[in-house]
Scaffold this motif. Structure first.
Motif, mmCIF file in Angstrom:
data_model
loop_
_atom_site.group_PDB
_atom_site.id
_atom_site.type_symbol
_atom_site.label_atom_id
_atom_site.label_comp_id
_atom_site.label_asym_id
_atom_site.label_seq_id
_atom_site.Cartn_x
_atom_site.Cartn_y
_atom_site.Cartn_z
ATOM 1 N N VAL A 138 0.854 -1.192 0.000
ATOM 2 C CA VAL A 138 0.000 0.000 0.000
ATOM 3 C C VAL A 138 0.885 1.236 0.000
ATOM 4 C CG1 VAL A 138 -1.869 -1.172 1.225
ATOM 5 C CG2 VAL A 138 -0.168 0.112 2.517
ATOM 6 N N SER A 166 -2.871 1.436 -4.008
ATOM 7 C CA SER A 166 -2.041 0.253 -4.227
ATOM 8 C C SER A 166 -1.811 0.055 -5.718
ATOM 9 C CB SER A 166 -2.700 -0.995 -3.630
ATOM 10 O OG SER A 166 -1.894 -2.141 -3.865
ATOM 11 N N LEU A 218 -5.307 -9.476 0.966
ATOM 12 C CA LEU A 218 -4.728 -8.417 1.793
ATOM 13 C C LEU A 218 -5.431 -8.344 3.146
ATOM 14 C CD1 LEU A 218 -2.683 -6.017 1.798
ATOM 15 C CD2 LEU A 218 -4.589 -4.571 1.068
ATOM 16 N N LEU A 251 -5.086 -6.661 7.379
ATOM 17 C CA LEU A 251 -4.538 -5.546 8.147
ATOM 18 C C LEU A 251 -4.586 -5.859 9.634
ATOM 19 C CD1 LEU A 251 -3.604 -2.629 8.691
ATOM 20 C CD2 LEU A 251 -5.992 -1.912 8.454
ATOM 21 N N TYR A 292 0.648 -0.241 11.874
ATOM 22 C CA TYR A 292 -0.227 -0.918 10.912
ATOM 23 C C TYR A 292 0.601 -1.927 10.128
ATOM 24 C CZ TYR A 292 -3.167 3.108 11.939
ATOM 25 O OH TYR A 292 -3.897 4.069 12.580
ATOM 26 N N PHE A 311 0.222 -4.554 7.046
ATOM 27 C CA PHE A 311 -0.515 -5.124 5.921
ATOM 28 C C PHE A 311 0.214 -6.389 5.480
ATOM 29 C CE2 PHE A 311 -1.705 -0.708 5.871
ATOM 30 C CZ PHE A 311 -3.030 -0.711 5.478
ATOM 31 N N ASN A 312 -0.536 -7.465 5.313
ATOM 32 C CA ASN A 312 0.089 -8.694 4.825
ATOM 33 C C ASN A 312 -0.767 -9.310 3.727
ATOM 34 O OD1 ASN A 312 -2.037 -9.657 6.315
ATOM 35 N ND2 ASN A 312 -0.869 -11.239 7.377
ATOM 36 N N ASN A 344 4.791 -8.786 4.127
ATOM 37 C CA ASN A 344 4.174 -7.909 5.122
ATOM 38 C C ASN A 344 4.883 -6.563 5.118
ATOM 39 O OD1 ASN A 344 6.111 -7.659 7.587
ATOM 40 N ND2 ASN A 344 6.121 -9.856 7.113
#
Length: 295
Positions: free
Chosen positions: A85, A103, A110, A112, A150, A152-153, A162
């Protein structure tokens, strides 16, 4: 050194890099550093990883006579292979934090995680993004004075990835309601009155930015209450914006609708009219007098 009676402490220094793709861990590339002291070989830190990491581990013996600190062990961790992102933005309003992002990659799975750290523990929560609008999430925030992380993975080209980001607390992204402005004349002054909804912050947290023009001359005033001397020959136009004081966070409202008062007039107009009307009246009086005298 007798490890039964002596203690070993490890100093772990973690630095973020500017030129992370070049794996540059030189002093010139270091922008942010974290230092911690631990009593064992395990160290957990809340840190972002999107720019890669340079880790320097040193052993600092205590109660070991004249033993000196060990040379640093340098470890370089590259950034993730892809940025999941980008362009993250936030709006906080009435205990709700809205986050949005863009993105360039397609990551169907995805997810979070977000967390904040207290004195005693780390609180980790998970949001499934499959039920939300793409590029957006809403967090019910009751911990608005905490620094946030945060993570994201997702899976990109068959590999798990990630990205971890660190952000200021939600009080730095406050979105205040649009205010309403009224102008009232009291004697020879114009008073600006602002109506807006007070949110969860105290009254001392709000400042008002008045933008007004007098005869088309623009002024900016930051004040809680404001009034100006009234000039009947000028039109006044005004708007106001609510700003959250830096003592309480950061944020602002949209500008109010513009309010007008009075009309622009030529200040020399009365004298000009007098200069025209008085001679005209005298001429008419003289003509009438001459007509009457002839009779």
């Amino acid at each position: 050194m007798n490890t039964g009676t002596n203690r070993l402490y490890f100093i772990v220094i973690i630095n973020m890099k500017i030129r992370c793709h070049q794996q540059d861990c030189s002093e010139k590339a270091i922008t942010i550093s974290y230092t911690t002291r631990v009593k064992n070989t395990t160290c957990k830190l809340n840190i972002p990883n999107v720019n890669g990491l340079c880790i320097s581990v040193k052993v600092n013996p205590e109660e070991c006579g004249n033993k000196k600190q060990s040379p640093p062990l340098e470890i370089s961790i590259p950034p993730p292979p892809v940025r999941l992102v980008k362009n993250m933005s936030f709006e906080y309003y009435h205990d709700r934090l809205k986050c949005t992002w863009d993105s360039d990659v397609d990551v169907p799975d995805l997810g979070l995680y977000y967390w904040y750290v207290t004195v005693f523990l780390t609180i980790v929560l998970y949001i499934s993004l499959s039920f939300m609008k793409i590029g957006e999430c809403v967090i019910n925030d009751t911990f608005h004075n905490k620094e946030m992380f945060y993570l994201f993975n997702g899976t990109y080209k068959g590999q798990p990835v990630n990205n971890t980001f660190r952000q200021n607390s939600s009080t730095y992204f406050v979105k205040l309601e649009k205010p309403k402005l009224t102008i009232q004349r009291i004697g020879q002054s114009l008073c600006f009155h602002t109506n807006f909804t007070v949110s969860e912050f105290g009254a001392h947290c709000y400042e008002k930015n008045y933008i007004y023009s007098k005869c088309d001359e623009v002024n900016h005033i930051l004040d809680s209450v404001y009034k100006v001397d009234y000039d009947s020959s000028c039109k006044y136009r005004a708007r106001v914006q609510i700003i959250l004081s830096s003592r309480c966070g950061a944020g602002k409202s949209d500008l109010s609708d513009e309010v007008e008062y009075g009309e622009n007039r030529d200040s020399n107009l009365p004298a000009l009219l007098a200069g025209i009307i008085i001679p005209l009246m005298l001429s008419c009086f003289l003509i009438v007098s001459l007509v009457l005298l002839r009779r």
